[in-house]
Design a protein around this motif. Structure first.
Motif, PDB file in Angstrom:
ATOM      1  N   LEU A  97       0.875  -1.297   0.027  1.00 60.63           N
ATOM      2  CA  LEU A  97      -0.096   0.157   0.009  1.00 60.63           C
ATOM      3  C   LEU A  97       0.857   1.235  -0.132  1.00 60.63           C
ATOM      4  CD1 LEU A  97      -3.063  -0.769   2.427  1.00 60.63           C
ATOM      5  CD2 LEU A  97      -2.962  -1.165  -0.208  1.00 60.63           C
ATOM      6  N   ASP A  98       2.076   1.232   0.572  1.00 65.92           N
ATOM      7  CA  ASP A  98       2.691   2.604   0.684  1.00 65.92           C
ATOM      8  C   ASP A  98       3.527   2.645  -0.650  1.00 65.92           C
ATOM      9  OD1 ASP A  98       2.638   3.370   3.468  1.00 65.92           O
ATOM     10  OD2 ASP A  98       3.894   1.970   4.196  1.00 65.92           O
ATOM     11  N   ALA A  99       3.830   1.409  -1.154  1.00 63.48           N
ATOM     12  CA  ALA A  99       4.318   1.850  -2.669  1.00 63.48           C
ATOM     13  C   ALA A  99       3.195   2.149  -3.676  1.00 63.48           C
ATOM     14  CB  ALA A  99       4.862   0.327  -3.291  1.00 63.48           C
ATOM     15  N   ALA A 100       2.082   1.908  -3.373  1.00 62.43           N
ATOM     16  CA  ALA A 100       1.047   2.405  -4.295  1.00 62.43           C
ATOM     17  C   ALA A 100       0.823   3.892  -3.964  1.00 62.43           C
ATOM     18  CB  ALA A 100      -0.488   1.482  -4.079  1.00 62.43           C
ATOM     19  N   ALA A 101       0.809   4.009  -2.759  1.00 68.42           N
ATOM     20  CA  ALA A 101       0.700   5.579  -2.446  1.00 68.42           C
ATOM     21  C   ALA A 101       1.689   6.517  -2.945  1.00 68.42           C
ATOM     22  CB  ALA A 101       0.557   5.757  -0.828  1.00 68.42           C
ATOM     23  N   ASP A 102       3.097   5.867  -2.790  1.00 67.71           N
ATOM     24  CA  ASP A 102       3.979   6.687  -3.427  1.00 67.71           C
ATOM     25  C   ASP A 102       3.899   6.892  -4.796  1.00 67.71           C
ATOM     26  OD1 ASP A 102       5.491   6.651  -0.959  1.00 67.71           O
ATOM     27  OD2 ASP A 102       6.591   5.151  -1.283  1.00 67.71           O
ATOM     28  N   ALA A 103       3.396   5.987  -5.486  1.00 67.56           N
ATOM     29  CA  ALA A 103       3.054   6.122  -7.028  1.00 67.56           C
ATOM     30  C   ALA A 103       2.155   7.177  -7.195  1.00 67.56           C
ATOM     31  CB  ALA A 103       2.776   4.930  -7.786  1.00 67.56           C
ATOM     32  N   LEU A 104       0.964   7.110  -6.233  1.00 67.01           N
ATOM     33  CA  LEU A 104      -0.172   8.232  -6.497  1.00 67.01           C
ATOM     34  C   LEU A 104       0.308   9.471  -6.347  1.00 67.01           C
ATOM     35  CD1 LEU A 104      -3.150   7.976  -7.415  1.00 67.01           C
ATOM     36  CD2 LEU A 104      -3.652   7.614  -4.905  1.00 67.01           C
ATOM     37  N   ALA A 105       1.350   9.609  -5.386  1.00 68.26           N
ATOM     38  CA  ALA A 105       1.588  10.900  -4.923  1.00 68.26           C
ATOM     39  C   ALA A 105       2.286  11.849  -6.026  1.00 68.26           C
ATOM     40  CB  ALA A 105       2.736  10.803  -3.637  1.00 68.26           C
ATOM     41  N   VAL A 106       2.812  11.222  -7.087  1.00 68.12           N
ATOM     42  CA  VAL A 106       3.290  11.893  -7.821  1.00 68.12           C
ATOM     43  C   VAL A 106       2.385  12.475  -9.006  1.00 68.12           C
ATOM     44  CG1 VAL A 106       5.591  11.415  -7.493  1.00 68.12           C
ATOM     45  CG2 VAL A 106       4.404  10.141  -9.088  1.00 68.12           C
ATOM     46  N   THR A 107       0.959  12.162  -8.974  1.00 67.20           N
ATOM     47  CA  THR A 107       0.094  12.260  -9.651  1.00 67.20           C
ATOM     48  C   THR A 107      -0.729  13.757  -9.303  1.00 67.20           C
ATOM     49  OG1 THR A 107      -1.426  11.216  -8.716  1.00 67.20           O
ATOM     50  CG2 THR A 107      -0.197   9.971 -10.343  1.00 67.20           C
ATOM     51  N   PRO A 108      -1.376  14.403 -10.322  1.00 68.20           N
ATOM     52  CA  PRO A 108      -2.162  15.554  -9.922  1.00 68.20           C
ATOM     53  C   PRO A 108      -3.237  15.118  -8.400  1.00 68.20           C
ATOM     54  CG  PRO A 108      -2.288  15.627 -12.108  1.00 68.20           C
ATOM     55  CD  PRO A 108      -1.315  14.485 -11.742  1.00 68.20           C
ATOM     56  N   LEU A 109      -3.913  13.782  -8.807  1.00 69.65           N
ATOM     57  CA  LEU A 109      -4.757  13.411  -7.754  1.00 69.65           C
ATOM     58  C   LEU A 109      -3.897  13.325  -6.395  1.00 69.65           C
ATOM     59  CD1 LEU A 109      -7.370  12.169  -6.722  1.00 69.65           C
ATOM     60  CD2 LEU A 109      -6.381   9.995  -7.276  1.00 69.65           C
ATOM     61  N   GLY A 110      -2.691  12.764  -6.418  1.00 67.85           N
ATOM     62  CA  GLY A 110      -2.080  12.715  -4.992  1.00 67.85           C
ATOM     63  C   GLY A 110      -1.459  13.818  -4.614  1.00 67.85           C
ATOM     64  N   ALA A 111      -1.355  14.769  -5.514  1.00 62.31           N
ATOM     65  CA  ALA A 111      -0.717  16.280  -4.947  1.00 62.31           C
ATOM     66  C   ALA A 111      -1.878  16.923  -4.225  1.00 62.31           C
ATOM     67  CB  ALA A 111      -0.334  17.029  -6.257  1.00 62.31           C
ATOM     68  N   MET A 112      -3.177  16.557  -4.484  1.00 65.47           N
ATOM     69  CA  MET A 112      -4.398  17.454  -3.885  1.00 65.47           C
ATOM     70  C   MET A 112      -4.283  17.406  -2.238  1.00 65.47           C
ATOM     71  SD  MET A 112      -7.511  16.241  -6.044  1.00 65.47           S
ATOM     72  CE  MET A 112      -8.693  17.228  -5.272  1.00 65.47           C
ATOM     73  N   ASP A 113      -4.039  18.887  -1.686  1.00 69.41           N
ATOM     74  CA  ASP A 113      -4.091  19.073  -0.282  1.00 69.41           C
ATOM     75  C   ASP A 113      -5.356  19.172   0.227  1.00 69.41           C
ATOM     76  OD1 ASP A 113      -4.700  21.382  -1.025  1.00 69.41           O
ATOM     77  OD2 ASP A 113      -2.556  22.391  -0.624  1.00 69.41           O
ATOM     78  N   GLY A 114      -5.704  19.533   1.355  1.00 67.65           N
ATOM     79  CA  GLY A 114      -6.612  19.975   2.279  1.00 67.65           C
ATOM     80  C   GLY A 114      -7.626  20.819   1.339  1.00 67.65           C
ATOM     81  N   ALA A 115      -6.983  21.968   1.067  1.00 70.90           N
ATOM     82  CA  ALA A 115      -7.655  23.023   0.333  1.00 70.90           C
ATOM     83  C   ALA A 115      -8.171  22.584  -1.039  1.00 70.90           C
ATOM     84  CB  ALA A 115      -6.743  24.236   0.140  1.00 70.90           C
TER      85      ALA A 115
END
Length: 440
Positions: A199-217
Motif C-alpha cells: 500500500l505504501d508503494a501504491a501511495a508513493d506512485a499516486l503521490a506524484v500524480t495531480p490526484l496525489g498532490a491534492m492537499d486539504g484545500a
C-alpha cells in the motif's frame, strides 16, 4: 443536521481495472499525511474492505442501496463526515453495472466519481471511454479520470491528449504494489506480511500524480453535504445476557463489522475462537460460523477435532448454531476439491460439499423469517450434495425478477445456508437466529 466533508467514489468501466489499489492508495496517502480518512465499499464484498481498513486504520462498512438500504448508508456517511477529512468509497464492478449500481449510489448522495481506467492496451480510445463514463448518465457528479497501469511517460501523454475532461494523472505499471488474487477475489491483506509495504508503494506512485498532490484545500472542491437520517426507535436488547461465540481466523474471515455491531447492540457478549487452531468453543449460549476459506484450509480443519467435538456437544445440548457459506461447508461429512480429492470434515450434517472450477451462485438474496426479513447475498464456487431436505430457501432478488435461492438446512438447533446475511437489515430476525428454538 448536515455535515460536509470531501468525498470521492472510486469507480471503473469494469472489474479488474485497479479500483481497490487506487482507493486504498488514496486513503493511505492522506492517512500518512495526518488526515482523518474513512473508507467504505460499495456492494456486498468481504475482501476489498480488508485493504481499505489497513489503509485507514478504521473499520470499513459496506454501502448498497438494496442490501444495506438508503437510511443505513445515510447514517454511516453522516457519521463519517462528522469526524473525517476525507471519505473514500470504492465502487463495485463497472460504474453502471448492477441494480443498484455504483453510479446510483454516487448520484443519490452526490459523491463525485473518480474513474480509474486500465490504459495498458489503449491510447486514443482512453478519451472516448472516459467521456462515455462521465456523460452516459446526465447529472452524474464527476471528479476526474486516472489512468492506471501506464507503460511510459510518452504513453501517459497520449492518454492525456485524448481526454476532454479532468485529468488526474497516470499510475505506471508496477508489480511492487499489485494486490494478489484468488478465486473469490483479492487475497486477505492480513495473509501477506508485506501488505502495508504494498500500500505504501501504491501511495508513493499516486503521490506524484495531480490526484496525489491534492492537499486539504484542493480536496474541498469535492466537499459533499451529508444529512443525518431520521432517528429510529432504539432496538430492544433481544440478546441481552447471551454470549455468542464467533469463529474468526483465516478460514472464517468473511465478517461484516456491522454484523458484530448489531449483535452487541442487541445486548450479546461476543467471544471469538479459531477452528484453524483447533480451539474448543468458549463458554457460550450460541455460535456463529461466518464464511471464509475452508477449502484452502482443509487439512487443518479436518484435524480440528476439539473444535468439531465441542460444536457437536453444543448442538446436542440444543444451543443455537448459525453457519453461513464457508462456515457451513465443514459441517458436512466431506469436502471434495475441484480436482476430485475428498477430505473428511466435521460430520454434523449428512452429505458432502464439492468445489467447482466455475462460480456456482452470485447475487442478492433475502431470507424471510417469522421475526423479519434478512437481506444479504450469495457468492460461492461449491455445491452441497445432501439427503437433508431443506427447511426452506432464500429468495433470489435481481431487479424485478424473483426466484428460489439458497437452501436453508436445519438439524436440531443447527441452521446453515450459503446465504450471507446483513444483520442490520433486521435486528429482530438476526436475534432469532441466536435464540433457543430458532426462527420459525
Amino acid at each position: 443536521m448536515t455535515h460536509a466533508c470531501p468525498a470521492v467514489l472510486v469507480a471503473a468501466p469494469a472489474s479488474g481495472q485497479g479500483k481497490t489499489t487506487v482507493a486504498a492508495a488514496l486513503a493511505r496517502l492522506h492517512a500518512r499525511a495526518g488526515r482523518r480518512v474513512r473508507a467504505f465499499k460499495c456492494g456486498p464484498d468481504f475482501l476489498d474492505p480488508h485493504w481499505l481498513a489497513l489503509a485507514t486504520g478504521h473499520p470499513v462498512h459496506n454501502l448498497d442501496l438494496w442490501m444495506t438500504g438508503e437510511r443505513d448508508i445515510r447514517a454511516r456517511l453522516h457519521a463519517a463526515a462528522a469526524e473525517a477529512d476525507l471519505i473514500v468509497v470504492e465502487g463495485v464492478m463497472g460504474l453502471f453495472d448492477g441494480a443498484p449500481s455504483a453510479a446510483d449510489l454516487a448520484q443519490q448522495f452526490g459523491l463525485p466519481v473518480l474513474a480509474v481506467i486500465d490504459a495498458s492496451a489503449m491510447a486514443g480510445t482512453f478519451g472516448a471511454l472516459a467521456f462515455g463514463l462521465q456523460h452516459f448518465r446526465p447529472g452524474l457528479p464527476w471528479a476526474g479520470v486516472l489512468a492506471n497501469r501506464v507503460a511510459s511517460e510518452r504513453h501517459a501523454q497520449m492518454l492525456r491528449d485524448s481526454l476532454k475532461g479532468d485529468w488526474l494523472g497516470a499510475v505506471m505499471r508496477d508489480e511492487t504494489f499489485a494486490l494478489p488474487e484468488r478465486h473469490l477475489g483479492l487475497t486477505v491483506a492480513a495473509e501477506l506480511p508485506d501488505a502495508l509495504a504494498r500500500l505504501d508503494a501504491a501511495a508513493d506512485a499516486l503521490a506524484v500524480t495531480p490526484l496525489g498532490a491534492m492537499d486539504g484545500a484542493a480536496l474541498a472542491r469535492w466537499s459533499v453535504p451529508l444529512k443525518a437520517p431520521a432517528v429510529e426507535p432504539a432496538q430492544a436488547p433481544l440478546l441481552n445476557g447471551r454470549t455468542i461465540a464467533v469463529a474468526r481466523d483465516a478460514a472464517f474471515c468473511f465478517i461484516y463489522p456491522a454484523n458484530l455491531d448489531v449483535l452487541v447492540a442487541l445486548g450479546a457478549e461476543l467471544v471469538f475462537f479459531s477452528p484453524l487452531a483447533d480451539e474448543p468453543l468458549p463458554r457460550c449460549d450460541a455460535v456463529w460460523l461466518p464464511g471464509g476459506y475452508p477449502e484452502l484450509n482443509g487439512v487443518a480443519l479436518a484435524a480440528a477435532t476439539r473444535t468439531r467435538d465441542s460444536l457437536r456437544a453444543h448442538v446436542h445440548a440444543e444451543r443455537p448454531l448459525w453457519a453461513e457459506c464457508g462456515g457451513m461447508m465443514p459441517l458436512f461429512e466431506s469436502l471434495v476439491s475441484s480436482d476430485g480429492e475428498a477430505r473428511a470434515t466435521w460430520g454434523l450434517l449428512p452429505g458432502r460439499v464439492v468445489m467447482q472450477k466455475r462460480l456456482a451462485a452470485l447475487g442478492p438474496q433475502q431470507l424471510s423469517l417469522a421475526a423479519g426479513v434478512l437481506r444479504g447475498h450469495t457468492f460461492h464456487y461449491s455445491r452441497c450434495e445432501s439427503p437433508l431436505v431443506p427447511a426452506g430457501h432464500t429468495e433470489s432478488v435481481r431487479g424485478e425478477r424473483r426466484g428460489a435461492g439458497e437452501a436453508l438446512y436445519r438439524a436440531g438447533s443447527l441452521q446453515a445456508s450459503y446465504f450471507h446475511a446483513w444483520f442490520p437489515s433486521s435486528p429482530a430476525a438476526t436475534a432469532s437466529l441466536f435464540l433457543p428454538g430458532g426462527p420459525a
